[in-house]
Design an enzyme around this catalytic site. Structure first.
Site, mmCIF file in Angstrom:
data_model
loop_
_atom_site.group_PDB
_atom_site.id
_atom_site.type_symbol
_atom_site.label_atom_id
_atom_site.label_comp_id
_atom_site.label_asym_id
_atom_site.label_seq_id
_atom_site.Cartn_x
_atom_site.Cartn_y
_atom_site.Cartn_z
ATOM 1 N N LYS A 69 0.842 -1.217 0.000
ATOM 2 C CA LYS A 69 0.000 0.000 0.000
ATOM 3 C C LYS A 69 0.872 1.262 0.000
ATOM 4 O O LYS A 69 0.633 2.196 -0.741
ATOM 5 C CB LYS A 69 -0.922 0.006 1.232
ATOM 6 C CG LYS A 69 -1.714 -1.284 1.404
ATOM 7 C CD LYS A 69 -2.568 -1.264 2.643
ATOM 8 C CE LYS A 69 -1.804 -1.268 3.960
ATOM 9 N NZ LYS A 69 -1.116 -2.536 4.287
ATOM 10 N N ARG A 144 -10.042 0.038 9.248
ATOM 11 C CA ARG A 144 -9.324 -1.152 9.687
ATOM 12 C C ARG A 144 -10.283 -2.219 10.230
ATOM 13 O O ARG A 144 -9.884 -3.325 10.522
ATOM 14 C CB ARG A 144 -8.442 -0.722 10.820
ATOM 15 C CG ARG A 144 -6.968 -0.921 10.887
ATOM 16 C CD ARG A 144 -6.239 -1.379 9.713
ATOM 17 N NE ARG A 144 -4.860 -1.642 10.023
ATOM 18 C CZ ARG A 144 -3.854 -0.815 9.785
ATOM 19 N NH1 ARG A 144 -4.052 0.338 9.209
ATOM 20 N NH2 ARG A 144 -2.630 -1.158 10.099
ATOM 21 N N ARG A 183 12.232 -3.627 5.474
ATOM 22 C CA ARG A 183 11.775 -2.277 5.072
ATOM 23 C C ARG A 183 12.512 -1.169 5.823
ATOM 24 O O ARG A 183 12.742 -1.249 7.021
ATOM 25 C CB ARG A 183 10.277 -2.148 5.340
ATOM 26 C CG ARG A 183 9.801 -0.699 5.241
ATOM 27 C CD ARG A 183 8.331 -0.543 5.221
ATOM 28 N NE ARG A 183 7.662 -1.213 6.304
ATOM 29 C CZ ARG A 183 6.340 -1.390 6.343
ATOM 30 N NH1 ARG A 183 5.598 -0.945 5.356
ATOM 31 N NH2 ARG A 183 5.787 -2.006 7.355
ATOM 32 N N ARG A 228 10.707 0.883 11.323
ATOM 33 C CA ARG A 228 9.576 1.061 12.237
ATOM 34 C C ARG A 228 9.673 0.106 13.425
ATOM 35 O O ARG A 228 10.046 -1.048 13.252
ATOM 36 C CB ARG A 228 8.259 0.799 11.473
ATOM 37 C CG ARG A 228 7.861 1.963 10.597
ATOM 38 C CD ARG A 228 6.735 1.672 9.662
ATOM 39 N NE ARG A 228 5.656 0.841 10.163
ATOM 40 C CZ ARG A 228 4.566 0.539 9.472
ATOM 41 N NH1 ARG A 228 4.420 1.038 8.242
ATOM 42 N NH2 ARG A 228 3.635 -0.224 9.972
ATOM 43 N N ARG A 239 -0.143 -8.128 13.992
ATOM 44 C CA ARG A 239 -0.727 -7.296 12.941
ATOM 45 C C ARG A 239 -1.483 -8.177 11.934
ATOM 46 O O ARG A 239 -2.546 -7.811 11.453
ATOM 47 C CB ARG A 239 0.366 -6.485 12.240
ATOM 48 C CG ARG A 239 0.919 -5.383 13.137
ATOM 49 C CD ARG A 239 2.289 -4.914 12.687
ATOM 50 N NE ARG A 239 2.301 -4.260 11.391
ATOM 51 C CZ ARG A 239 3.419 -3.985 10.718
ATOM 52 N NH1 ARG A 239 4.605 -4.298 11.220
ATOM 53 N NH2 ARG A 239 3.351 -3.383 9.554
HETATM 54 P P1 AP5 Z 1 4.854 -1.338 1.982
HETATM 55 O O1 AP5 Z 1 4.290 -0.837 0.698
HETATM 56 O O2 AP5 Z 1 5.647 -0.342 2.780
HETATM 57 O O3 AP5 Z 1 3.772 -2.048 2.891
HETATM 58 P P2 AP5 Z 1 2.313 -1.571 3.311
HETATM 59 O O4 AP5 Z 1 1.296 -2.329 2.548
HETATM 60 O O5 AP5 Z 1 2.205 -0.073 3.277
HETATM 61 O O6 AP5 Z 1 2.268 -2.129 4.779
HETATM 62 P P3 AP5 Z 1 2.328 -1.470 6.213
HETATM 63 O O7 AP5 Z 1 3.178 -2.380 7.029
HETATM 64 O O8 AP5 Z 1 2.724 -0.039 6.184
HETATM 65 O O9 AP5 Z 1 0.840 -1.612 6.582
HETATM 66 P P4 AP5 Z 1 0.221 -1.674 7.959
HETATM 67 O O10 AP5 Z 1 -1.189 -1.710 7.541
HETATM 68 O O11 AP5 Z 1 0.667 -2.727 8.869
HETATM 69 O O12 AP5 Z 1 0.772 -0.327 8.664
HETATM 70 P P5 AP5 Z 1 0.089 1.057 8.997
HETATM 71 O O13 AP5 Z 1 1.134 2.092 8.921
HETATM 72 O O14 AP5 Z 1 -1.184 1.259 8.273
HETATM 73 O O15 AP5 Z 1 5.805 -2.599 1.639
HETATM 74 C C1 AP5 Z 1 6.523 -3.262 2.656
HETATM 75 C C2 AP5 Z 1 7.949 -3.553 2.153
HETATM 76 O O16 AP5 Z 1 7.868 -4.433 1.040
HETATM 77 C C3 AP5 Z 1 8.693 -2.308 1.668
HETATM 78 O O17 AP5 Z 1 10.001 -2.397 2.105
HETATM 79 C C4 AP5 Z 1 8.611 -2.392 0.140
HETATM 80 O O18 AP5 Z 1 9.751 -1.841 -0.490
HETATM 81 C C5 AP5 Z 1 8.499 -3.878 -0.113
HETATM 82 N N1 AP5 Z 1 7.609 -4.199 -1.249
HETATM 83 C C6 AP5 Z 1 6.404 -3.611 -1.530
HETATM 84 N N2 AP5 Z 1 5.872 -4.156 -2.634
HETATM 85 C C7 AP5 Z 1 6.748 -5.126 -3.040
HETATM 86 C C8 AP5 Z 1 6.756 -6.062 -4.129
HETATM 87 N N3 AP5 Z 1 5.747 -6.099 -5.020
HETATM 88 N N4 AP5 Z 1 7.792 -6.915 -4.235
HETATM 89 C C9 AP5 Z 1 8.824 -6.875 -3.331
HETATM 90 N N5 AP5 Z 1 8.884 -6.005 -2.294
HETATM 91 C C10 AP5 Z 1 7.852 -5.145 -2.147
HETATM 92 O O19 AP5 Z 1 -0.339 0.819 10.533
HETATM 93 C C11 AP5 Z 1 0.629 0.731 11.561
HETATM 94 C C12 AP5 Z 1 -0.083 0.719 12.919
HETATM 95 O O20 AP5 Z 1 -0.783 1.967 13.123
HETATM 96 C C13 AP5 Z 1 -1.169 -0.348 13.112
HETATM 97 O O21 AP5 Z 1 -0.633 -1.592 13.493
HETATM 98 C C14 AP5 Z 1 -2.041 0.299 14.209
HETATM 99 O O22 AP5 Z 1 -1.448 0.180 15.487
HETATM 100 C C15 AP5 Z 1 -2.017 1.761 13.813
HETATM 101 N N6 AP5 Z 1 -3.139 2.105 12.905
HETATM 102 C C16 AP5 Z 1 -3.022 2.601 11.636
HETATM 103 N N7 AP5 Z 1 -4.232 2.794 11.099
HETATM 104 C C17 AP5 Z 1 -5.136 2.422 12.029
HETATM 105 C C18 AP5 Z 1 -6.567 2.376 12.052
HETATM 106 N N8 AP5 Z 1 -7.282 2.762 10.989
HETATM 107 N N9 AP5 Z 1 -7.177 1.925 13.169
HETATM 108 C C19 AP5 Z 1 -6.453 1.540 14.250
HETATM 109 N N10 AP5 Z 1 -5.106 1.546 14.296
HETATM 110 C C20 AP5 Z 1 -4.446 1.985 13.190
#
Ligand code: AP5
Length: 285
Positions: A69, A144, A183, A228, A239
């Protein structure tokens, strides 16, 4: 759709009757009331009309932690010229600044659990009122769970709006740990790198084959990259559990509306982008 870049609006509407009549009126009554039209460019008039009457592009990037994402989102931002609203980035920013929300979120986030609904719903409700969201926005990490999805639907429905596209990235869970643990991110922009799949240009490896932390810098700004606190194998388990049990049911909520498009997020990054672009295009027609 009101989401096409401004350039496209201008080209597509060269013979637009509104513009022609505005121009004609401006020419006829130059000075006085005609100054209103003369003071506005053709592009301004067209843009104002799209912003006033066309629906906003309200889309979501959806997927497990590490699904891509944060990697594909910025590319969509560049293409559609609408902002990506990542609740994760906003919360991490609040933690870094030590705000009240940040203090509440810090430990919860590091453990891999979800922050309380009222906090994130409040953040999003305020954020989508901002000027840069006037033609649309990309939700990342929100909603979420079903309660957040229902709150989102209600806040949009209050203005006669609704989510128009959910782009769901499917990735085999077996590859997620390697993605998340490799990452590195640029804190200011949220740009994501990966030691193997998307290394920064500056990366140098130590004798153990691991990247030297001081060599991990953002390609554009040269700022130091960071890892992170929740990008550990242990937090990832929590997660992923949360994703499966609370987040995936959202697809059943939006599925019947015909707005969910599946993407093979397991393919190489450039290939995923090709598929994303193709599916954005269909949504625009
Ligand atoms: P990347 O694109 O960075 O991953 P992502 O899908 O963005 O995953 P996240 O880990 O950021 O999602 P998340 O939902 O856990 O975190 P969020 O910040 O929302 O890709 C990952 C890696 O893979 C990178 O290094 C990239 O280069 C590589 N990659 C990507 N695509 C690739 C491919 N095709 N091939 C090879 N490599 C690839 O949430 C974090 C925390 O915040 C949550 O746990 C929670 O505590 C809180 N939070 C956030 N939103 C809410 C909400 N709405 N409600 C409650 N708590 C929340």
């Amino acid at each position: 759709w009101g989401v096409a870049p401004k350039r496209e609006h201008t080209a597509r509407c060269d013979t637009d009757p509104l513009v022609l009549s505005a121009a004609a009126l401006g020419a006829l009554v130059a000075g006085g009331a005609g100054g209103y039209f003369l003071g506005k460019s053709k592009a301004d008039i067209i843009e104002e009309r799209y912003e006033t009457y066309w629906p906003r592009k309200i889309m979501m990037v959806f997927g497990a932690p590490g699904a891509g994402k944060g990697t594909q989102g910025p590319k969509i931002v560049d293409k559609l010229d609408i902002p990506q609203l990542s609740t994760g980035d906003m919360l991490r920013d609040a933690v870094a600044k030590g705000t009240e929300i940040g203090k509440k979120a810090k430990e919860v986030m590091a453990s891999g659990a979800l922050v309380s609904d009222d906090i994130v719903i409040g953040i999003i409700a305020d954020r989508i009122k901002e000027e840069d969201c006037k033609t649309g926005f990309i939700l990342d990490g929100f909603p979420r769970n079903l309660a957040q999805a229902q709150a989102l639907d209600a806040m949009l429905a209050a203005n006669g709006e609704a989510v128009s596209l959910v782009m769901a990235f499917d990735v085999n869970p077996a590859v997620l740990e390697e993605r998340v643990c490799g990452r590195w991110i640029d804190k200011a922009s949220g740009r994501a790198y990966h030691v193997k799949y998307a290394p920064p240009k500056s990366m140098k490896l130590g004798p153990d084959g691991k990247p030297l932390p001081d060599s991990m810098k953002d390609d554009l700004t040269g700022d130091k990259l960071m890892q992170r606190p929740d990008d550990t194998a242990e937090a990832l388990k929590k997660r992923l559990d949360g994703y499966k049990n609370q987040t995936v049911p959202i697809l059943d909520h939006y599925g019947p509306k015909g707005i969910v498009k599946r993407i093979d997020g397991g393919a190489p990054i450039t290939q995923v982008w090709d598929e994303v672009q193709g599916k954005l295009g269909k949504a625009l027609r």
